[in-house]
Each structure stands twice: as C-alpha cells, then as structure tokens.
Design a protein around this motif. Structure first.
Motif, PDB file in Angstrom:
ATOM      1  N   GLY A 156       7.474 -15.738  10.402  1.00  0.00           N
ATOM      2  CA  GLY A 156       6.577 -14.619  10.166  1.00  0.00           C
ATOM      3  C   GLY A 156       7.386 -13.390   9.791  1.00  0.00           C
ATOM      4  O   GLY A 156       8.501 -13.200  10.278  1.00  0.00           O
ATOM      5  N   PRO A 157       6.832 -12.559   8.933  1.00  0.00           N
ATOM      6  CA  PRO A 157       7.561 -11.360   8.512  1.00  0.00           C
ATOM      7  C   PRO A 157       7.486 -10.264   9.562  1.00  0.00           C
ATOM      8  O   PRO A 157       6.474 -10.119  10.248  1.00  0.00           O
ATOM      9  N   VAL A 158       8.558  -9.507   9.702  1.00  0.00           N
ATOM     10  CA  VAL A 158       8.512  -8.326  10.558  1.00  0.00           C
ATOM     11  C   VAL A 158       7.664  -7.265   9.857  1.00  0.00           C
ATOM     12  O   VAL A 158       6.848  -6.600  10.481  1.00  0.00           O
ATOM     13  N   LYS A 159       7.822  -7.162   8.542  1.00  0.00           N
ATOM     14  CA  LYS A 159       7.015  -6.232   7.751  1.00  0.00           C
ATOM     15  C   LYS A 159       6.157  -7.034   6.776  1.00  0.00           C
ATOM     16  O   LYS A 159       4.976  -7.195   6.971  1.00  0.00           O
ATOM     17  N   GLU A 160       6.757  -7.553   5.721  1.00  0.00           N
ATOM     18  CA  GLU A 160       6.063  -8.437   4.790  1.00  0.00           C
ATOM     19  C   GLU A 160       7.092  -9.230   3.988  1.00  0.00           C
ATOM     20  O   GLU A 160       8.202  -8.782   3.767  1.00  0.00           O
ATOM     21  N   PHE A 161       6.686 -10.433   3.609  1.00  0.00           N
ATOM     22  CA  PHE A 161       7.548 -11.253   2.766  1.00  0.00           C
ATOM     23  C   PHE A 161       7.341 -10.886   1.312  1.00  0.00           C
ATOM     24  O   PHE A 161       6.281 -10.399   0.925  1.00  0.00           O
ATOM     25  N   GLY A 175      16.496 -31.796   2.507  1.00  0.00           N
ATOM     26  CA  GLY A 175      15.243 -32.531   2.361  1.00  0.00           C
ATOM     27  C   GLY A 175      14.061 -31.748   2.888  1.00  0.00           C
ATOM     28  O   GLY A 175      13.000 -32.310   3.156  1.00  0.00           O
ATOM     29  N   GLY A 176      14.232 -30.440   3.037  1.00  0.00           N
ATOM     30  CA  GLY A 176      13.183 -29.588   3.574  1.00  0.00           C
ATOM     31  C   GLY A 176      12.159 -29.182   2.533  1.00  0.00           C
ATOM     32  O   GLY A 176      12.473 -29.035   1.353  1.00  0.00           O
ATOM     33  N   LEU A 177      10.934 -29.019   2.991  1.00  0.00           N
ATOM     34  CA  LEU A 177       9.824 -28.556   2.160  1.00  0.00           C
ATOM     35  C   LEU A 177       9.401 -27.197   2.679  1.00  0.00           C
ATOM     36  O   LEU A 177       9.091 -27.052   3.869  1.00  0.00           O
ATOM     37  N   VAL A 178       9.393 -26.186   1.819  1.00  0.00           N
ATOM     38  CA  VAL A 178       9.036 -24.826   2.200  1.00  0.00           C
ATOM     39  C   VAL A 178       7.703 -24.481   1.539  1.00  0.00           C
ATOM     40  O   VAL A 178       7.552 -24.613   0.325  1.00  0.00           O
ATOM     41  N   GLU A 179       6.754 -24.047   2.371  1.00  0.00           N
ATOM     42  CA  GLU A 179       5.415 -23.732   1.866  1.00  0.00           C
ATOM     43  C   GLU A 179       4.953 -22.390   2.421  1.00  0.00           C
ATOM     44  O   GLU A 179       5.330 -22.016   3.531  1.00  0.00           O
ATOM     45  N   ALA A 180       4.122 -21.697   1.631  1.00  0.00           N
ATOM     46  CA  ALA A 180       3.551 -20.416   2.061  1.00  0.00           C
ATOM     47  C   ALA A 180       2.246 -20.194   1.303  1.00  0.00           C
ATOM     48  O   ALA A 180       2.121 -20.613   0.148  1.00  0.00           O
ATOM     49  N   PRO A 181       1.286 -19.530   1.932  1.00  0.00           N
ATOM     50  CA  PRO A 181       0.069 -19.186   1.208  1.00  0.00           C
ATOM     51  C   PRO A 181       0.363 -18.098   0.180  1.00  0.00           C
ATOM     52  O   PRO A 181       1.406 -17.430   0.244  1.00  0.00           O
ATOM     53  N   ALA A 182      -0.539 -17.906  -0.744  1.00  0.00           N
ATOM     54  CA  ALA A 182      -0.336 -16.942  -1.826  1.00  0.00           C
ATOM     55  C   ALA A 182      -0.082 -15.527  -1.309  1.00  0.00           C
ATOM     56  O   ALA A 182       0.686 -14.776  -1.918  1.00  0.00           O
ATOM     57  N   ASP A 183      -0.674 -15.154  -0.172  1.00  0.00           N
ATOM     58  CA  ASP A 183      -0.481 -13.800   0.341  1.00  0.00           C
ATOM     59  C   ASP A 183       0.800 -13.648   1.172  1.00  0.00           C
ATOM     60  O   ASP A 183       1.095 -12.567   1.666  1.00  0.00           O
ATOM     61  N   LEU A 184       1.555 -14.736   1.323  1.00  0.00           N
ATOM     62  CA  LEU A 184       2.857 -14.746   2.005  1.00  0.00           C
ATOM     63  C   LEU A 184       2.801 -14.206   3.441  1.00  0.00           C
ATOM     64  O   LEU A 184       3.762 -13.649   3.938  1.00  0.00           O
ATOM     65  N   ARG A 185       1.688 -14.429   4.125  1.00  0.00           N
ATOM     66  CA  ARG A 185       1.580 -13.922   5.497  1.00  0.00           C
ATOM     67  C   ARG A 185       2.384 -14.760   6.491  1.00  0.00           C
ATOM     68  O   ARG A 185       2.615 -14.323   7.612  1.00  0.00           O
ATOM     69  N   PHE A 186       2.805 -15.965   6.092  1.00  0.00           N
ATOM     70  CA  PHE A 186       3.678 -16.807   6.896  1.00  0.00           C
ATOM     71  C   PHE A 186       4.347 -17.822   5.998  1.00  0.00           C
ATOM     72  O   PHE A 186       3.953 -18.009   4.843  1.00  0.00           O
ATOM     73  N   ALA A 204      16.609 -15.348   8.007  1.00  0.00           N
ATOM     74  CA  ALA A 204      15.755 -14.390   8.711  1.00  0.00           C
ATOM     75  C   ALA A 204      16.381 -13.000   8.752  1.00  0.00           C
ATOM     76  O   ALA A 204      15.672 -11.991   8.671  1.00  0.00           O
ATOM     77  N   ALA A 205      17.698 -12.939   8.871  1.00  0.00           N
ATOM     78  CA  ALA A 205      18.387 -11.645   8.907  1.00  0.00           C
ATOM     79  C   ALA A 205      18.220 -10.884   7.606  1.00  0.00           C
ATOM     80  O   ALA A 205      18.097  -9.661   7.612  1.00  0.00           O
ATOM     81  N   THR A 206      18.189 -11.597   6.492  1.00  0.00           N
ATOM     82  CA  THR A 206      18.055 -10.929   5.193  1.00  0.00           C
ATOM     83  C   THR A 206      16.598 -10.782   4.760  1.00  0.00           C
ATOM     84  O   THR A 206      16.290  -9.926   3.941  1.00  0.00           O
ATOM     85  N   ALA A 207      15.710 -11.600   5.318  1.00  0.00           N
ATOM     86  CA  ALA A 207      14.289 -11.524   4.966  1.00  0.00           C
ATOM     87  C   ALA A 207      13.511 -10.662   5.953  1.00  0.00           C
ATOM     88  O   ALA A 207      12.305 -10.493   5.798  1.00  0.00           O
ATOM     89  N   ASN A 208      14.204 -10.123   6.974  1.00  0.00           N
ATOM     90  CA  ASN A 208      13.547  -9.334   8.001  1.00  0.00           C
ATOM     91  C   ASN A 208      12.373 -10.120   8.599  1.00  0.00           C
ATOM     92  O   ASN A 208      11.228  -9.682   8.569  1.00  0.00           O
ATOM     93  N   ALA A 209      12.720 -11.300   9.121  1.00  0.00           N
ATOM     94  CA  ALA A 209      11.707 -12.226   9.617  1.00  0.00           C
ATOM     95  C   ALA A 209      12.052 -12.740  11.002  1.00  0.00           C
ATOM     96  O   ALA A 209      13.191 -12.640  11.455  1.00  0.00           O
ATOM     97  N   GLU A 210      11.050 -13.296  11.647  1.00  0.00           N
ATOM     98  CA  GLU A 210      11.217 -14.021  12.896  1.00  0.00           C
ATOM     99  C   GLU A 210      10.846 -15.467  12.616  1.00  0.00           C
ATOM    100  O   GLU A 210       9.986 -15.738  11.787  1.00  0.00           O
ATOM    101  N   TRP A 211      11.492 -16.403  13.320  1.00  0.00           N
ATOM    102  CA  TRP A 211      11.161 -17.809  13.107  1.00  0.00           C
ATOM    103  C   TRP A 211      11.178 -18.544  14.441  1.00  0.00           C
ATOM    104  O   TRP A 211      11.765 -18.079  15.416  1.00  0.00           O
ATOM    105  N   TRP A 212      10.506 -19.701  14.471  1.00  0.00           N
ATOM    106  CA  TRP A 212      10.426 -20.519  15.677  1.00  0.00           C
ATOM    107  C   TRP A 212      10.062 -21.943  15.274  1.00  0.00           C
ATOM    108  O   TRP A 212       9.548 -22.184  14.182  1.00  0.00           O
ATOM    109  N   TYR A 213      10.361 -22.866  16.164  1.00  0.00           N
ATOM    110  CA  TYR A 213       9.956 -24.252  15.951  1.00  0.00           C
ATOM    111  C   TYR A 213       8.505 -24.415  16.381  1.00  0.00           C
ATOM    112  O   TYR A 213       8.079 -23.856  17.387  1.00  0.00           O
ATOM    113  N   GLY A 214       7.782 -25.242  15.644  1.00  0.00           N
ATOM    114  CA  GLY A 214       6.393 -25.487  15.982  1.00  0.00           C
ATOM    115  C   GLY A 214       6.156 -26.764  16.761  1.00  0.00           C
ATOM    116  O   GLY A 214       5.071 -26.959  17.297  1.00  0.00           O
TER     117      GLY A 214
END
Length: 100
Positions: A23-28, A44-55, A77-87
């Motif tokens: 999730g973004p601290v401000k916005e992605f 082999g990772g797949l990266v997905e996000a909705p069009a509004d980039l809210r996560f 995360a340090a460069t994207a100003n984001a927080e991350w966690w395992y689901g």
C-alpha cells in the motif's frame, strides 16, 4: 477450500505462492508498478494493481525464498514510499502458518 461446520473457510491445499501486498504511504505512480514488476519477473513473480493504483499485489513462488523476496520488497518500498506485508504467511493470531 471448503467450509467447516461454522461456515469458516478451511484451506485444503496451498498453491506454493507467497501473496505480497503493498500500500502507498501517499500514492503510487505507474513507474512504481513497473519497477516492482521488473524486479519480480526473474523470480517468476506476477505484479498486479488496479487502474487507480490504490494497492499492489505480488504473487511469487515460495521457492524464490523469503530473504530474496524481502530484499526486493524492502528496497522497492523505500523508493516507492510504500508499506508491504505478506498476505498468506501468518495466521490471524500472528503465528506462522509454516505451509512452505
């Protein structure tokens, strides 16, 4: 998956992938997704996000290894100003599921 007698979902078999959420601290911005996709593709990772980039959601094989995944996510995360966690790594109580 199946439902138990209390109508709670019970996992019968796992697919072997880690679910990573961010999730973004401000916005992605689109380049945040692009950089993470570039970093996760060799694993082999797949990266997905909705069009509004809210996560952002990453699906990556557990065989890639926790240290490697965590290194990539922490650097990104340090460069994207984001927080991350395992689901899908811990139980609701916080204890490890140990399915890998």
């Amino acid at each position: 998956m199946t439902l138990d007698e209390t109508m709670r979902v019970r996992v019968l078999h796992r697919g072997g992938n880690l679910a990573v959420q961010a999730g973004p601290v401000k916005e992605f911005v689109p380049s945040d997704v692009d950089r993470l996709r570039e970093a996760m593709t060799p694993l082999g990772g797949l990266v997905e996000a909705p069009a509004d980039l809210r996560f952002i959601v990453v699906t990556v094989p557990a065989a890639a290894g926790f240290p490697h995944v965590e290194s990539i996510m922490n650097e990104w995360a340090a460069t994207a100003n984001a927080e991350w966690w395992y689901g899908n790594v811990t139980h609701d109580s916080g204890t490890l599921l140990n399915w890998w």
